[in-house]
Scaffold this active site. Sequence first.
Site, PDB file in Angstrom:
ATOM      1  N   ARG A  67       0.839  -1.197   0.000  1.00  0.00           N
ATOM      2  CA  ARG A  67       0.000   0.000   0.000  1.00  0.00           C
ATOM      3  C   ARG A  67       0.877   1.251   0.000  1.00  0.00           C
ATOM      4  O   ARG A  67       1.802   1.361   0.802  1.00  0.00           O
ATOM      5  CB  ARG A  67      -0.922   0.007   1.220  1.00  0.00           C
ATOM      6  CG  ARG A  67      -1.949  -1.110   1.211  1.00  0.00           C
ATOM      7  CD  ARG A  67      -2.743  -1.147   2.499  1.00  0.00           C
ATOM      8  NE  ARG A  67      -1.887  -1.450   3.645  1.00  0.00           N
ATOM      9  CZ  ARG A  67      -2.335  -1.556   4.901  1.00  0.00           C
ATOM     10  NH1 ARG A  67      -3.610  -1.358   5.165  1.00  0.00           N
ATOM     11  NH2 ARG A  67      -1.508  -1.838   5.880  1.00  0.00           N
ATOM     12  N   ASP A  69       1.180   5.490   0.355  1.00  0.00           N
ATOM     13  CA  ASP A  69       0.528   6.560   1.110  1.00  0.00           C
ATOM     14  C   ASP A  69       0.009   7.657   0.194  1.00  0.00           C
ATOM     15  O   ASP A  69       0.263   7.667  -1.008  1.00  0.00           O
ATOM     16  CB  ASP A  69       1.521   7.158   2.113  1.00  0.00           C
ATOM     17  CG  ASP A  69       1.889   6.189   3.219  1.00  0.00           C
ATOM     18  OD1 ASP A  69       1.053   5.334   3.558  1.00  0.00           O
ATOM     19  OD2 ASP A  69       3.017   6.284   3.738  1.00  0.00           O
ATOM     20  N   ARG A 214      10.920   7.583   2.981  1.00  0.00           N
ATOM     21  CA  ARG A 214      10.862   9.043   3.125  1.00  0.00           C
ATOM     22  C   ARG A 214      11.680   9.514   4.323  1.00  0.00           C
ATOM     23  O   ARG A 214      12.304  10.595   4.285  1.00  0.00           O
ATOM     24  CB  ARG A 214       9.414   9.493   3.230  1.00  0.00           C
ATOM     25  CG  ARG A 214       8.634   9.287   1.933  1.00  0.00           C
ATOM     26  CD  ARG A 214       7.134   9.426   2.137  1.00  0.00           C
ATOM     27  NE  ARG A 214       6.784  10.723   2.673  1.00  0.00           N
ATOM     28  CZ  ARG A 214       5.557  11.041   3.120  1.00  0.00           C
ATOM     29  NH1 ARG A 214       4.589  10.122   3.083  1.00  0.00           N
ATOM     30  NH2 ARG A 214       5.305  12.247   3.578  1.00  0.00           N
TER      31      ARG A 214
END
Length: 309
Positions: A67, A69, A214
Amino acid sequence: MALTDPFALFPADNATPGRMALGVEYLGSRYRGWQTQQTGVASIQPLLEKALARIALEPVSVMCAGRTDAGVHGSGQVVHFETTAARPSKAWVFGANNHLPADIRVCWSQAVPYDFHARHSALARRYRYILYNHRTPPAQMFDQMTWWNQPLDAEKMQLAAQQLVGEKDFSAFRSVRCQSRTPWRHMHFIRVYRRGLLIVVDIQANAFLHHMVRNIVGALLEVGQGERPVEWIAELLQQGVREVAGITAPANGLYLVAVLYPQHFGLPLEPLGPHFMQLLTNEQPDDPYPEFLPQWHRSDLTRTRPAKT
């Protein structure tokens, strides 16, 4: 392993019910991530399921490899679903795309055995993070790259990043909302390099924690700006404290570019994204940047003259 021929025709005689795998790409800018959200919140999964259901003439539920974001893009997402409908690959690809918005596309379709699982069969995931390193932000593709207005030393970032390779406890780069049972991951490689105004962070691991890529990029930015030494990354790993490990880099520069599976499944091998990195491969369009040659200056013949009366 050779890449799939981008002009190969989809077979028209392979219609079969059962378990299907799809390659999916999307621009995540308009969406609150991959997963289905509450009513009124745009996400990618329900749009894909709705499009596939129109081809299958029955409800479809997809399982993805990982998944993404809100705001994160995918050029190599893989999903699977089960159906009683017998449709050829061409129908799944072009039929679904006819019912999808332009920023979501099915790239390929293939029947797979029931022991294939988009998430659990995956051996590795690969991401790329794209930084636009310039004093002013870009107007074009502003939502497909992360703008950074301070000079960055990509070579120092590359040296620092190598301390992350191997089986490590990545607690320092784990979101507080991460639901994984363990912070340990095996990072296969990470490469940081510059291409013109772009800096690319190319990273592969068996799996990733929530916001892990990130957060790693956020720490490498501090090294690249000269605010932290190269050795700081190893210190962060040892401390395992998220609060001291720098910022979480913005979502718009992140791409899921590939998911690796055992070869016996025979899934297509697509070029790694994002696609704009493929457009001028091995070219240097600004080299050399030409001076204005004397013969290019206007002569009397091309200067503005009064119109004849």
